[in-house]
Design a protein around this motif. Structure first.
Motif, PDB file in Angstrom:
ATOM      1  N   GLU A 225       0.830  -1.207   0.000  1.00  0.00           N
ATOM      2  CA  GLU A 225       0.000   0.000   0.000  1.00  0.00           C
ATOM      3  C   GLU A 225       0.863   1.254   0.000  1.00  0.00           C
ATOM      4  O   GLU A 225       0.612   2.206  -0.756  1.00  0.00           O
ATOM      5  CB  GLU A 225      -0.917   0.007   1.225  1.00  0.00           C
ATOM      6  CG  GLU A 225      -2.198  -0.764   1.065  1.00  0.00           C
ATOM      7  CD  GLU A 225      -3.181  -0.467   2.171  1.00  0.00           C
ATOM      8  OE1 GLU A 225      -4.381  -0.315   1.885  1.00  0.00           O
ATOM      9  OE2 GLU A 225      -2.753  -0.373   3.342  1.00  0.00           O
ATOM     10  N   GLU A 226       1.885   1.242   0.863  1.00  0.00           N
ATOM     11  CA  GLU A 226       2.777   2.405   0.949  1.00  0.00           C
ATOM     12  C   GLU A 226       3.557   2.585  -0.346  1.00  0.00           C
ATOM     13  O   GLU A 226       3.746   3.703  -0.823  1.00  0.00           O
ATOM     14  CB  GLU A 226       3.730   2.229   2.133  1.00  0.00           C
ATOM     15  CG  GLU A 226       4.870   3.229   2.204  1.00  0.00           C
ATOM     16  CD  GLU A 226       4.413   4.683   2.277  1.00  0.00           C
ATOM     17  OE1 GLU A 226       5.192   5.562   1.850  1.00  0.00           O
ATOM     18  OE2 GLU A 226       3.278   4.937   2.746  1.00  0.00           O
ATOM     19  N   TYR A 227       4.001   1.485  -0.936  1.00  0.00           N
ATOM     20  CA  TYR A 227       4.743   1.562  -2.201  1.00  0.00           C
ATOM     21  C   TYR A 227       3.874   2.177  -3.293  1.00  0.00           C
ATOM     22  O   TYR A 227       4.324   3.027  -4.059  1.00  0.00           O
ATOM     23  CB  TYR A 227       5.217   0.172  -2.626  1.00  0.00           C
ATOM     24  CG  TYR A 227       6.114   0.190  -3.838  1.00  0.00           C
ATOM     25  CD1 TYR A 227       7.489   0.335  -3.704  1.00  0.00           C
ATOM     26  CD2 TYR A 227       5.583   0.098  -5.123  1.00  0.00           C
ATOM     27  CE1 TYR A 227       8.314   0.374  -4.818  1.00  0.00           C
ATOM     28  CE2 TYR A 227       6.396   0.135  -6.241  1.00  0.00           C
ATOM     29  CZ  TYR A 227       7.760   0.272  -6.080  1.00  0.00           C
ATOM     30  OH  TYR A 227       8.574   0.326  -7.184  1.00  0.00           O
ATOM     31  N   SER A 228       2.619   1.749  -3.349  1.00  0.00           N
ATOM     32  CA  SER A 228       1.696   2.286  -4.355  1.00  0.00           C
ATOM     33  C   SER A 228       1.502   3.784  -4.164  1.00  0.00           C
ATOM     34  O   SER A 228       1.551   4.557  -5.136  1.00  0.00           O
ATOM     35  CB  SER A 228       0.350   1.564  -4.261  1.00  0.00           C
ATOM     36  OG  SER A 228      -0.569   2.090  -5.188  1.00  0.00           O
ATOM     37  N   ALA A 229       1.307   4.197  -2.919  1.00  0.00           N
ATOM     38  CA  ALA A 229       1.101   5.628  -2.641  1.00  0.00           C
ATOM     39  C   ALA A 229       2.348   6.430  -2.986  1.00  0.00           C
ATOM     40  O   ALA A 229       2.260   7.529  -3.561  1.00  0.00           O
ATOM     41  CB  ALA A 229       0.746   5.819  -1.171  1.00  0.00           C
ATOM     42  N   ARG A 230       3.513   5.878  -2.668  1.00  0.00           N
ATOM     43  CA  ARG A 230       4.769   6.582  -2.943  1.00  0.00           C
ATOM     44  C   ARG A 230       5.015   6.701  -4.432  1.00  0.00           C
ATOM     45  O   ARG A 230       5.487   7.727  -4.920  1.00  0.00           O
ATOM     46  CB  ARG A 230       5.912   5.839  -2.250  1.00  0.00           C
ATOM     47  CG  ARG A 230       7.220   6.613  -2.191  1.00  0.00           C
ATOM     48  CD  ARG A 230       8.189   5.995  -1.211  1.00  0.00           C
ATOM     49  NE  ARG A 230       8.600   4.661  -1.594  1.00  0.00           N
ATOM     50  CZ  ARG A 230       8.344   3.572  -0.899  1.00  0.00           C
ATOM     51  NH1 ARG A 230       7.648   3.651   0.220  1.00  0.00           N
ATOM     52  NH2 ARG A 230       8.772   2.398  -1.313  1.00  0.00           N
ATOM     53  N   THR A 231       4.692   5.638  -5.183  1.00  0.00           N
ATOM     54  CA  THR A 231       4.879   5.656  -6.634  1.00  0.00           C
ATOM     55  C   THR A 231       3.964   6.687  -7.289  1.00  0.00           C
ATOM     56  O   THR A 231       4.391   7.453  -8.165  1.00  0.00           O
ATOM     57  CB  THR A 231       4.613   4.257  -7.224  1.00  0.00           C
ATOM     58  OG1 THR A 231       5.535   3.333  -6.647  1.00  0.00           O
ATOM     59  CG2 THR A 231       4.775   4.258  -8.730  1.00  0.00           C
ATOM     60  N   LYS A 232       2.706   6.718  -6.872  1.00  0.00           N
ATOM     61  CA  LYS A 232       1.757   7.676  -7.443  1.00  0.00           C
ATOM     62  C   LYS A 232       2.179   9.113  -7.137  1.00  0.00           C
ATOM     63  O   LYS A 232       1.903  10.026  -7.919  1.00  0.00           O
ATOM     64  CB  LYS A 232       0.362   7.406  -6.894  1.00  0.00           C
ATOM     65  CG  LYS A 232      -0.252   6.120  -7.421  1.00  0.00           C
ATOM     66  CD  LYS A 232      -1.525   5.756  -6.690  1.00  0.00           C
ATOM     67  CE  LYS A 232      -2.079   4.432  -7.196  1.00  0.00           C
ATOM     68  NZ  LYS A 232      -3.203   3.936  -6.390  1.00  0.00           N
ATOM     69  N   ARG A 233       2.838   9.290  -6.008  1.00  0.00           N
ATOM     70  CA  ARG A 233       3.285  10.628  -5.597  1.00  0.00           C
ATOM     71  C   ARG A 233       4.281  11.213  -6.590  1.00  0.00           C
ATOM     72  O   ARG A 233       4.395  12.433  -6.720  1.00  0.00           O
ATOM     73  CB  ARG A 233       3.898  10.517  -4.205  1.00  0.00           C
ATOM     74  CG  ARG A 233       4.249  11.809  -3.518  1.00  0.00           C
ATOM     75  CD  ARG A 233       4.656  11.534  -2.094  1.00  0.00           C
ATOM     76  NE  ARG A 233       5.910  10.794  -1.993  1.00  0.00           N
ATOM     77  CZ  ARG A 233       6.212   9.962  -1.005  1.00  0.00           C
ATOM     78  NH1 ARG A 233       5.355   9.726  -0.043  1.00  0.00           N
ATOM     79  NH2 ARG A 233       7.378   9.345  -0.984  1.00  0.00           N
ATOM     80  N   THR A 234       5.018  10.349  -7.292  1.00  0.00           N
ATOM     81  CA  THR A 234       6.043  10.839  -8.219  1.00  0.00           C
ATOM     82  C   THR A 234       5.730  10.479  -9.670  1.00  0.00           C
ATOM     83  O   THR A 234       6.637  10.373 -10.491  1.00  0.00           O
ATOM     84  CB  THR A 234       7.426  10.292  -7.818  1.00  0.00           C
ATOM     85  OG1 THR A 234       7.360   8.863  -7.691  1.00  0.00           O
ATOM     86  CG2 THR A 234       7.891  10.896  -6.506  1.00  0.00           C
ATOM     87  N   ASN A 235       4.460  10.285  -9.978  1.00  0.00           N
ATOM     88  CA  ASN A 235       4.080  10.079 -11.376  1.00  0.00           C
ATOM     89  C   ASN A 235       4.233  11.376 -12.157  1.00  0.00           C
ATOM     90  O   ASN A 235       4.143  12.480 -11.596  1.00  0.00           O
ATOM     91  CB  ASN A 235       2.617   9.621 -11.467  1.00  0.00           C
ATOM     92  CG  ASN A 235       2.460   8.137 -11.166  1.00  0.00           C
ATOM     93  OD1 ASN A 235       3.438   7.382 -11.160  1.00  0.00           O
ATOM     94  ND2 ASN A 235       1.233   7.719 -10.912  1.00  0.00           N
ATOM     95  N   ILE A 236       4.443  11.249 -13.462  1.00  0.00           N
ATOM     96  CA  ILE A 236       4.514  12.426 -14.333  1.00  0.00           C
ATOM     97  C   ILE A 236       3.178  13.164 -14.273  1.00  0.00           C
ATOM     98  O   ILE A 236       2.107  12.566 -14.362  1.00  0.00           O
ATOM     99  CB  ILE A 236       4.846  12.013 -15.778  1.00  0.00           C
ATOM    100  CG1 ILE A 236       6.290  11.478 -15.838  1.00  0.00           C
ATOM    101  CG2 ILE A 236       4.679  13.182 -16.741  1.00  0.00           C
ATOM    102  CD1 ILE A 236       6.685  10.906 -17.171  1.00  0.00           C
ATOM    103  N   GLY A 237       3.248  14.468 -14.096  1.00  0.00           N
ATOM    104  CA  GLY A 237       2.059  15.301 -13.981  1.00  0.00           C
ATOM    105  C   GLY A 237       1.681  15.627 -12.552  1.00  0.00           C
ATOM    106  O   GLY A 237       0.912  16.558 -12.300  1.00  0.00           O
ATOM    107  N   GLU A 238       2.246  14.871 -11.576  1.00  0.00           N
ATOM    108  CA  GLU A 238       1.969  15.147 -10.170  1.00  0.00           C
ATOM    109  C   GLU A 238       2.837  16.302  -9.678  1.00  0.00           C
ATOM    110  O   GLU A 238       3.893  16.598 -10.240  1.00  0.00           O
ATOM    111  CB  GLU A 238       2.239  13.906  -9.316  1.00  0.00           C
ATOM    112  CG  GLU A 238       1.319  12.740  -9.600  1.00  0.00           C
ATOM    113  CD  GLU A 238      -0.123  13.053  -9.250  1.00  0.00           C
ATOM    114  OE1 GLU A 238      -0.364  13.703  -8.204  1.00  0.00           O
ATOM    115  OE2 GLU A 238      -1.022  12.657 -10.024  1.00  0.00           O
ATOM    116  N   GLU A 239       2.387  16.949  -8.610  1.00  0.00           N
ATOM    117  CA  GLU A 239       3.202  18.001  -8.007  1.00  0.00           C
ATOM    118  C   GLU A 239       4.395  17.363  -7.308  1.00  0.00           C
ATOM    119  O   GLU A 239       4.253  16.418  -6.528  1.00  0.00           O
ATOM    120  CB  GLU A 239       2.384  18.806  -6.999  1.00  0.00           C
ATOM    121  CG  GLU A 239       3.166  19.966  -6.414  1.00  0.00           C
ATOM    122  CD  GLU A 239       2.291  20.919  -5.615  1.00  0.00           C
ATOM    123  OE1 GLU A 239       2.806  21.569  -4.706  1.00  0.00           O
ATOM    124  OE2 GLU A 239       1.080  20.996  -5.928  1.00  0.00           O
TER     125      GLU A 239
END
Length: 366
Positions: free
Chosen positions: A218-232
């Motif tokens: 769960e934490e890995y998924s949240a961390r990955t989404k945090r640094t997706n292209i287009g994210e702040e």
């Protein structure tokens, strides 16, 4: 009299409880072992401990770690070129046997039940794992021949796809087994795309949602989404090797290139031709270039930078700065670059400095 007997019984129970073995024990016997040095990293969500031992000449080893509350251990053999992962339970001995030249097919018994279940699954697909190991070795040997290397990589991709497909079938049939979480973690933690991992994780039985592997995924998924292209881009504050502070939230009207590199002493020196081109072509007034290195000897780094014609803005791993930034930006391989636009949005994520150079040329002009 009855009270006295009860008291004695209580004391005896206490002594038995106190004598319970709470250590982590790992032992084994490996064939084809050339280097006797073994490094072991014990881990949980927030802590690590490292042990080093020497294996016997016949490949046997025995290790006991008595402190800490750990979930997993990673064993590094053969000058860290062979890696073995095990799942721990306090007081339960783990035994590892087999041929170290193919660590995925070692027999691992004891500790968490995940160990024996993974052993059985891998042996059922032994031919694929052997082919994977063979291809990895051949790719390493053919690194200077791009055509042959590309053909081998295509074959390796196919083998990995077959193994992943088998894992999906098993996970969907065994949503109540913790080993399914281990399979998701091994095959589907893509640093750029969490969709497959998220879909499989949603199938896992509610009873397993307190398991440490579920929480890690769960934490890995949240961390990955945090640094997706287009994210702040996640905000941070660091000091470079000269003591100057850099804060992302104070950067205005400029692009920021955050470049993670392993070391300037080895093959990946800061004199990477494309990184040098970027630093020379794009002055500080239009691009913030922040290089993050895993080196931590600031005095040595400063001496090196004095002889360089480029005024590098470099952050070392003193006080764990680089490690913290790697975690914040979900960096799983080095080198890796993040290009952040003027609005603090992530514009590009790439391990290829040539690609970064080309994108900057388009944005800022040559």
């Amino acid at each position: 009299m009855q009270k006295y007997i009860l008291f004695i019984w209580t004391v005896l129970l206490g002594l038995v409880a106190c004598s319970k073995d709470e250590s982590y024990q790992i032992e084994g016997k490996l064939t084809q072992l050339q280097d006797p040095t073994l490094y072991v990293v014990f881990e949980n969500e927030s802590a690590k401990a490292i042990d080093t031992i020497t294996c016997e000449t016949d490949g046997t080893f025995k290790l006991r770690h008595k402190t800490g509350d750990f979930h997993t251990a990673t064993l590094f053999f053969e000058n860290r070129t062979r890696v073995v992962n095990v799942f721990l339970e306090k007081g339960k001995k783990i035994k590892i046997t087999g041929d170290i030249t193919n660590p995925k097919l070692l027999t691992i018994e004891g500790g968490s039940s995940i160990n024996s279940q993974l052993t059985d699954l891998r042996k059922a697909s032994a031919n694929l794992w052997k082919e994977q190991a063979k291809l990895l070795y051949q790719i390493d040997q053919k690194a200077k021949n791009p055509i042959e290397e590309a053909d081998l990589i295509a074959k390796l991709t196919n083998i990995n796809h077959q193994l992943a497909e088998e894992a999906v079938v098993y996970i969907k049939k065994h949503t109540d087994k913790a080993v399914s979480l281990a399979l998701i973690q091994y095959f589907f933690t893509n640093p750029d795309d969490t969709r497959e991992a998220d879909e499989l994780l949603a199938l896992i039985s509610p009873e397993l949602r307190t398991h440490f592997l579920y929480k890690e995924l769960e934490e890995y998924s949240a961390r990955t989404k945090r640094t997706n292209i287009g994210e702040e881009a996640p905000d941070f504050k660091v000091k470079n090797v000269h003591g100057q502070e850099f804060k992302l939230d104070t950067v205005k009207h400029k692009y920021t290139l955050l470049a993670f590199v392993p070391s300037w002493e080895g093959k990946t020196k800061l004199t990477d031709p494309y990184m040098v081109q970027i630093a020379q072509k794009h002055p500080e007034k239009e691009l913030n270039l922040l290089v993050v290195t895993m080196d931590n000897n600031c005095n040595q780094i400063r001496n090196y930078l004095q002889s360089d014609s480029i005024a590098w803005n470099l952050v070392a791993d003193s006080a764990g700065q680089a490690t913290a930034l790697m975690d914040l930006y979900n960096v799983s391989e080095l080198p890796l670059c993040y290009l952040i636009d003027k609005d603090k949005k992530i514009l590009l994520k790439s391990e290829n400095s040539l690609e970064v150079n080309d994108v900057l040329d388009e944005l800022l002009g040559e």
